[in-house]
Design a protein around this motif. Structure first.
Motif, short mmCIF file in Angstrom:
data_model
loop_
_atom_site.label_atom_id
_atom_site.label_comp_id
_atom_site.label_asym_id
_atom_site.label_seq_id
_atom_site.Cartn_x
_atom_site.Cartn_y
_atom_site.Cartn_z
N ARG A 25 0.84 -1.19 0.00
CA ARG A 25 0.00 0.00 0.00
C ARG A 25 0.88 1.25 0.00
O ARG A 25 1.71 1.44 0.88
CB ARG A 25 -0.94 0.00 1.20
N ALA A 26 0.65 2.10 -0.99
CA ALA A 26 1.45 3.30 -1.13
C ALA A 26 0.92 4.37 -0.19
O ALA A 26 -0.20 4.30 0.30
CB ALA A 26 1.37 3.79 -2.58
N PRO A 27 1.74 5.40 0.05
CA PRO A 27 1.22 6.54 0.82
C PRO A 27 0.01 7.13 0.13
O PRO A 27 -0.14 7.03 -1.08
CB PRO A 27 2.41 7.53 0.81
N ALA A 55 -3.37 5.32 -6.53
CA ALA A 55 -4.19 5.60 -7.71
C ALA A 55 -4.83 4.32 -8.20
O ALA A 55 -4.25 3.25 -8.09
CB ALA A 55 -3.34 6.23 -8.81
N VAL A 56 -6.01 4.43 -8.79
CA VAL A 56 -6.67 3.29 -9.42
C VAL A 56 -6.13 3.19 -10.84
O VAL A 56 -5.96 4.21 -11.51
CB VAL A 56 -8.20 3.50 -9.45
N ASN A 95 -7.45 2.72 -0.91
CA ASN A 95 -8.17 3.86 -0.36
C ASN A 95 -9.65 3.66 -0.66
O ASN A 95 -10.03 3.50 -1.82
CB ASN A 95 -7.66 5.16 -0.98
N GLN A 96 -10.50 3.68 0.35
CA GLN A 96 -11.92 3.43 0.16
C GLN A 96 -12.60 4.48 -0.71
O GLN A 96 -13.69 4.23 -1.24
CB GLN A 96 -12.63 3.36 1.52
N ASP A 97 -11.96 5.64 -0.89
CA ASP A 97 -12.54 6.69 -1.72
C ASP A 97 -12.06 6.63 -3.17
O ASP A 97 -12.45 7.47 -3.98
CB ASP A 97 -12.21 8.07 -1.14
N ASP A 98 -11.22 5.65 -3.50
CA ASP A 98 -10.74 5.52 -4.87
C ASP A 98 -11.90 5.17 -5.81
O ASP A 98 -12.73 4.32 -5.51
CB ASP A 98 -9.68 4.42 -4.98
#
Length: 373
Positions: free
Chosen positions: A32-34, A39-40, A200-203
């Motif tokens: 997992r990146a910062p 990005a998707v 990220n859940q908002d991706d």
């Protein structure tokens, strides 16, 4: 139960399916990146996801590749790749060679993988916002509460809300020699969703049809559910790539059928009629229709008010006219939204409420319609 899983996609989109499978494996295994770097992956551009509108009522929808023209005779037809309507189709050479007629090996892999699943239930809705995912979540909780081994598969690729509704946000999918392990709510309820794979859940998930197809195939062939009494498959609204992929891959898996969720007003029912006709077109049995948000009972005076007025008779009248079972009504209740946000069964918040009893009655009817010895 066999853990064999094919890496081939539909004949008309083999390369796209393979790329999708690779991208999903990457999602599972990459660190997992910062937050600023996450990005998707960009949308796959090799093929348009818009399914061609059927021009011949005798051609099953599964017979037409996503990018085929309206005049497509179907990949199994003797005229496939040779008819005048095939001119210019990107699949023409493949169909003319006969390769497209060969069965997708993934269909057999899915059959083997799900051989220990007694009930396979697709949850559909013609329109978004009718509470389909909420119903799927509460049905799954309800099956587990009856001491049944249940699974919930979320194939709403672009809007995966199941992790939230099951209280599993932040959980990860694990891999083993037997495939992907679902995430467990408890020892009776297992869940799988692309929502578990997002850093990220908002991706936003911006994928075209072939890539969605590749992920759905991997969900069906690689997830190690083990023996289940019921597998609920939550789909996005409408009749599109995800629905065709699921129906095609499950064609040899003795699927029980579809539960369709609607609200009482005609604006919703008009799309549900299309959904029922879709089921007929692909030979998918309709287990029944649930009328969700059916009236509101005031908790103080007990008066019932029709928030969404059934101007054409509601779901029950529609079922009567179209010859499909009516499973019941689920009224509006603020506790339902609270349960979804909290990721808990409705019965945990208010076990004696009208809506909890309505959901339980619907579960009883579904079990009757899908009775297994």
């Amino acid at each position: 139960m066999s853990s064999s899983s094919g890496a081939l996609s539909f004949a008309a989109g083999a390369a796209a399916g393979a790329l999708a499978a690779g991208s999903v494996a990457f999602l599972l295994t990459r660190p997992r990146a910062p937050a600023a770097a996450r990005a998707v992956p960009a949308a796959f551009e090799a093929s348009s996801p818009e399914a061609a509108a059927p021009s011949d009522e005798n051609v099953p929808l599964q017979e037409k590749p996503d990018n085929a023209p309206e005049s497509c005779p179907g990949v199994s037809s003797d005229a496939a790749g040779k008819a005048s309507g095939c001119a210019g189709c990107p699949n023409q050479k493949l169909c003319a060679s006969g390769e497209a007629r060969k069965p997708d090996p993934a269909v057999g892999d899915v059959r083997d993988r799900l051989s220990g699943v007694k009930r396979k239930i697709l949850v559909l809705s013609g329109k978004g916002g009718v509470g389909k995912s909420t119903v799927s979540a509460q049905l799954s909780f309800g099956f587990a509460a009856r001491n049944l081994d249940a699974g919930l598969l979320d194939v709403d690729i672009c809007g995966p809300s199941v992790p939230r509704m099951l209280g599993l946000v932040g959980q990860d999918v694990h891999q083993s020699n037997e495939g992907w392990s679902p995430v467990y709510v408890d020892d009776k309820l297992a869940v799988m969703s692309i929502g578990f794979m997002l850093p990220n859940q908002d991706d936003a998930i911006i994928w075209r049809g072939p890539r969605k197809n590749g992920l759905i195939k991997q969900f069906l062939t690689d997830v190690n559910w083990g023996p289940l009494d019921a597998l609920v498959i939550d789909t996005p609204p409408g009749t599109s790539d995800e629905h065709l992929s699921v129906v095609t891959y499950l064609q040899e898996s003795s699927m029980d059928g579809a539960v369709i969720v609607t609200t009482p007003q005609e604006v919703s029912l008009m799309d549900v009629r299309k959904e029922i006709n879709f089921c007929k077109k692909v030979n998918l049995r309709v287990i029944g229709v649930i009328e969700n948000m059916s009236g509101y009972v005031c908790p103080h005076c007990q008066k019932e008010e029709s928030i969404f007025a059934p101007s054409t008779g509601g779901a029950e009248e529609m079922c009567r006219s179209m010859g499909v079972p009516f499973l019941g009504r689920i009224p509006l209740d603020g506790k339902v939204a609270q349960a979804g946000d909290a990721g808990v069964p409705l019965t945990q918040l208010n076990p004696d409420s009208v809506v909890a009893k309505a959901v339980d009655a619907v579960i009883s009817k579904i079990l009757q319609e899908t009775h297994k010895p």
